[in-house]
Design a protein around this motif. Structure first.
Motif, mmCIF file in Angstrom:
data_model
loop_
_atom_site.group_PDB
_atom_site.id
_atom_site.type_symbol
_atom_site.label_atom_id
_atom_site.label_comp_id
_atom_site.label_asym_id
_atom_site.label_seq_id
_atom_site.Cartn_x
_atom_site.Cartn_y
_atom_site.Cartn_z
ATOM 1 N N GLN A 16 0.827 -1.208 0.000
ATOM 2 C CA GLN A 16 0.000 0.000 0.000
ATOM 3 C C GLN A 16 0.863 1.261 0.000
ATOM 4 O O GLN A 16 0.539 2.252 -0.668
ATOM 5 N N ASP A 17 1.984 1.214 0.724
ATOM 6 C CA ASP A 17 2.935 2.337 0.707
ATOM 7 C C ASP A 17 3.399 2.611 -0.725
ATOM 8 O O ASP A 17 3.480 3.757 -1.165
ATOM 9 N N ASN A 21 2.830 5.972 -2.871
ATOM 10 C CA ASN A 21 3.978 6.723 -3.373
ATOM 11 C C ASN A 21 3.884 6.973 -4.876
ATOM 12 O O ASN A 21 4.159 8.077 -5.349
ATOM 13 N N ILE A 22 3.516 5.930 -5.614
ATOM 14 C CA ILE A 22 3.402 6.049 -7.065
ATOM 15 C C ILE A 22 2.345 7.093 -7.434
ATOM 16 O O ILE A 22 2.586 7.988 -8.265
ATOM 17 N N LYS A 23 1.179 6.990 -6.826
ATOM 18 C CA LYS A 23 0.085 7.910 -7.145
ATOM 19 C C LYS A 23 0.453 9.357 -6.797
ATOM 20 O O LYS A 23 0.210 10.279 -7.577
ATOM 21 N N LYS A 31 0.280 13.451 -14.015
ATOM 22 C CA LYS A 31 0.323 12.180 -14.728
ATOM 23 C C LYS A 31 -0.190 11.083 -13.814
ATOM 24 O O LYS A 31 -0.279 11.255 -12.591
ATOM 25 N N LYS A 32 -0.514 9.952 -14.400
ATOM 26 C CA LYS A 32 -0.865 8.789 -13.590
ATOM 27 C C LYS A 32 -0.637 7.517 -14.385
ATOM 28 O O LYS A 32 -0.703 7.511 -15.621
ATOM 29 N N LEU A 33 -0.372 6.445 -13.665
ATOM 30 C CA LEU A 33 -0.225 5.134 -14.282
ATOM 31 C C LEU A 33 -1.560 4.403 -14.200
ATOM 32 O O LEU A 33 -2.422 4.749 -13.387
#
Length: 201
Positions: A16-17, A21-23, A31-33
Motif C-alpha cells: 500500500q505504501d 507513493n506512485i500515485k 500524470k498517472k499510471l
C-alpha cells in the motif's frame, strides 16, 4: 567527524505504501499510471526498497508513449534486483546520449571529491548547453545537488559507476579536471568561476 553519526533502520515499504507513493509522485506532474501498471510495480519485491522505487519513477516520469511505459515496467519486473535495474537505466541513457559522454560526465563527478558546479561540469565535458542539458536531466536520478555542487547521489551508485566504467582511465579524467581549472590545453578559452571551491582547491 564533526558530527555524531547514527544508523537507523528503514523498514521495507508495504504494498500500500508503494501504491500511495506512485500515485502521489505522478500526481505532482499531472500524470498517472494505470491500475495494472501500479499493481505490477507494487507487487515486485524490488519496490519495497525506496531508492529502487524512486529510480523507477524518475525514469518513467518523462515518458509519454504508453508502449514505452509498458516496456520499461515489464523490464523492471523481469530484472532480479535494484542495482541491475539502475545498470539497465544507464545502458538506455548511453544509447541515447553516447557512452563516451555519459562516462565522462559520471566519472568527472566520481573523482571530484566534493562535487563540481553544473556550469564547470558542462565545460569540462566540452559539451554545448543544448547537448549537456538533456543528458544532465536524464542522469538526475544518479546525482544530487548540494549547494550548487553536483555529486554522485550515494555509495551504491558510486559502486555501480566504478564497476561499469572502472576500465576507463580515471587518472585521465582527473587530469582533465586539473587542466580545466588551470586553463590548459582544450580549456584555455573556458570561463571559470574563481570563487568556486574547486578552483581555490
Amino acid at each position: 567527524n564533526e558530527y555524531r553519526r547514527e544508523s537507523i533502520y528503514i523498514s521495507p515499504l508495504s504494498e500500500q505504501d508503494i501504491k500511495n507513493n506512485i500515485k502521489f509522485y505522478f500526481s505532482q506532474f499531472c500524470k498517472k499510471l494505470t491500475n495494472n501498471q501500479i499493481k505490477s510495480i507494487s507487487k515486485d519485491p524490488k519496490s519495497k526498497n525506496a531508492n529502487t522505487l524512486a529510480s523507477l519513477m524518475s525514469f518513467l516520469r518523462p515518458l509519454h508513449d504508453p508502449n514505452d511505459l509498458e516496456i520499461i515496467i515489464h523490464k523492471y519486473t523481469s530484472i532480479s534486483d535494484g542495482i541491475s535495474f539502475m545498470d539497465y537505466i544507464l545502458s538506455e541513457i548511453e544509447k541515447k546520449y553516447g557512452v563516451d559522454k555519459v562516462t565522462h560526465y559520471l566519472l568527472t563527478l566520481y573523482v571530484s571529491r566534493n562535487g563540481v558546479p553544473e556550469f564547470d561540469l558542462q565545460q569540462i565535458c566540452l559539451l554545448p548547453q543544448i547537448e549537456f542539458s538533456p543528458m544532465h536531466f536524464a542522469l538526475d536520478l544518479f546525482v544530487k545537488n548540494i549547494s550548487g555542487y553536483l555529486k554522485i547521489k550515494n555509495a551504491t551508485i558510486r559502486n555501480l559507476i566504478i564497476k561499469r566504467y572502472g576500465s576507463k582511465n580515471i587518472e585521465e579524467i582527473r587530469g582533465k579536471i586539473v587542466d580545466y581549472y588551470l586553463k590548459k590545453d582544450l580549456y584555455t578559452n573556458c570561463i571559470i568561476d574563481e570563487q568556486s571551491k574547486m578552483w581555490i582547491f
